[in-house]
Design an enzyme around this catalytic site. Sequence first.
Site, short mmCIF file in Angstrom:
data_model
loop_
_atom_site.label_atom_id
_atom_site.label_comp_id
_atom_site.label_asym_id
_atom_site.label_seq_id
_atom_site.Cartn_x
_atom_site.Cartn_y
_atom_site.Cartn_z
N ASN A 209 0.86 -1.17 0.00
CA ASN A 209 0.00 0.00 0.00
C ASN A 209 0.91 1.23 0.00
O ASN A 209 1.45 1.62 1.02
CB ASN A 209 -0.88 -0.03 1.25
CG ASN A 209 -1.81 1.17 1.34
OD1 ASN A 209 -1.77 2.06 0.48
ND2 ASN A 209 -2.62 1.21 2.36
N ARG B 97 -2.63 -2.07 -3.33
CA ARG B 97 -3.87 -1.35 -3.03
C ARG B 97 -3.88 -0.07 -3.86
O ARG B 97 -2.92 0.70 -3.84
CB ARG B 97 -3.92 -1.00 -1.55
CG ARG B 97 -5.17 -0.25 -1.18
CD ARG B 97 -4.85 0.88 -0.28
NE ARG B 97 -6.06 1.66 0.01
CZ ARG B 97 -6.04 2.82 0.64
NH1 ARG B 97 -4.90 3.32 1.05
NH2 ARG B 97 -7.15 3.48 0.85
N HIS C 40 -13.11 2.73 0.59
CA HIS C 40 -13.05 1.65 1.61
C HIS C 40 -13.70 0.36 1.09
O HIS C 40 -14.14 -0.48 1.88
CB HIS C 40 -13.80 2.02 2.90
CG HIS C 40 -13.17 3.11 3.72
ND1 HIS C 40 -13.90 4.01 4.44
CD2 HIS C 40 -11.88 3.42 3.96
CE1 HIS C 40 -13.10 4.84 5.08
NE2 HIS C 40 -11.85 4.50 4.79
N ARG D 152 -12.32 15.36 8.59
CA ARG D 152 -13.13 15.73 7.41
C ARG D 152 -14.56 16.06 7.83
O ARG D 152 -15.12 15.41 8.71
CB ARG D 152 -13.15 14.58 6.41
CG ARG D 152 -11.83 14.39 5.70
CD ARG D 152 -11.83 13.14 4.83
NE ARG D 152 -10.76 12.27 5.22
CZ ARG D 152 -10.67 10.99 4.85
NH1 ARG D 152 -11.59 10.45 4.07
NH2 ARG D 152 -9.66 10.25 5.25
N GLU E 241 -8.04 -5.53 5.23
CA GLU E 241 -7.94 -5.17 3.82
C GLU E 241 -6.77 -5.89 3.15
O GLU E 241 -6.85 -6.29 1.99
CB GLU E 241 -7.79 -3.65 3.68
CG GLU E 241 -9.10 -2.95 4.00
CD GLU E 241 -8.94 -1.50 4.44
OE1 GLU E 241 -9.21 -0.63 3.61
OE2 GLU E 241 -8.56 -1.25 5.60
#
Length: 398
Positions: free
Chosen positions: A7, A91, A180, A241, A384
């Site tokens: 990743n 990823r 996601h 956020r 993941e």
Amino acid sequence: MNILVINCGSSSLKYQLINMTNEEVLAQGIVERIGIDGSILTQKVEGRDKYIIETPMESHKIAVKLVLDALVDNKNGVINSMDEIAAVGHRIVHGGERYAKSVLVDDEVVKYIEECIKLAPLHNPAHIIGINACKELMPNTKMAVVFDTAFHQTMPEHAYLYALPYELYKEHNIRKYGFHGTSHKYVSAKVAEVMGKDIKDLKIVTCHLGNGASITAVKDGISVETSMGFTPLEGVAMGTRSGNIDPAIVTYLMKEANYSLDEVNEILNKKSGVLGISGVSSDFRDIEAAASNGNHRAQLALDIFHYRVKQHVASYAASMGGVDVVVFTAGVGENSPETREEVCKGLEFMGINIDPAKNKVRGKLTEISSDSSKVKIYIVPTNEELMIAKDTLALISK
Ligand code: ADP
């Protein structure tokens, strides 16, 4: 058979080497500060001390080389040679509209990831650098790419289109993509498995609540709605956020309050969410601690977060015509009993009843609904990396 999962971020690279015979993580690590002073690689192997390399790493290629060296290192490594890496799974944040599934890497795939840079300017460039570095260092090893957006490509048009002029979709690709996806796919499949049900028979709401947070409605095994949108800014309030706001606030701030475009961007992405409201931190542990010490704004930040997640859970039941299971995952979802309890509170009318005693658990695959709850509630730790490794293995085995 071992799969290396990579990743690649703009200045970091996370990796895991997974033995797919038993899904054991042989080694995992992170390289930080690539291209900046103080580059450092930290590798963890179960039962051993951390292996740390501090040396200048000017590029991702050097970082990948050091990762491979660390994996085959005589003393600290876990494999004898690079031949023991069957494939690499990368990823990738944005796969645009083309990729609804993971694919093997070829020139055309890389070109399309490049085209998607405009949609994910912070992430996709780093992914490409990572792919190219691996290609140079291990030219004979197969590689696959697994997209964060892919799982959500099944959303119907009425869910993914914004009510903007249709031309903006056609000319500028403005639509909801969702993120996601690898996590939502993994936890929804896992919960069906532990319930002993066919995922096609379940209506699942998955709540990925970490620093970034998104909620997804999974019906018949596919994503039909998700809370993140054109970018990962949409949806619930997050660590830093804003999540959903009236879009007119943006133009108001620029026109009436003289904020520049960059400043507004910075506010929405870095200074909002639970950090912005609480003024304490973006880390939920800090905020929960401050709130329990009587800090009103910290409590308010938590209230806002819980309220927004709750609203999404309820509205996704509407998207699917019901809900059978609610899943909590990621840092906050797996570890905060308070968050899970507050999200579920008030949804009893929908048959969602959490068991406070069962809910007192962290980071473990557990059912936490009360015996009488019509809707099952689960904590499912996300993974993941394993999902990426599984997809990669499936692709190279074809
Ligand atoms: P990301 O991958 O988006 O960076 P993670 O899924 O790792 O995020 O989640 C990070 C968040 O999880 C942090 O805000 C952290 O505070 C929260 N978290 C971790 N452990 C706990 C805990 N015990 N209680 C509450 N929140 C926690």
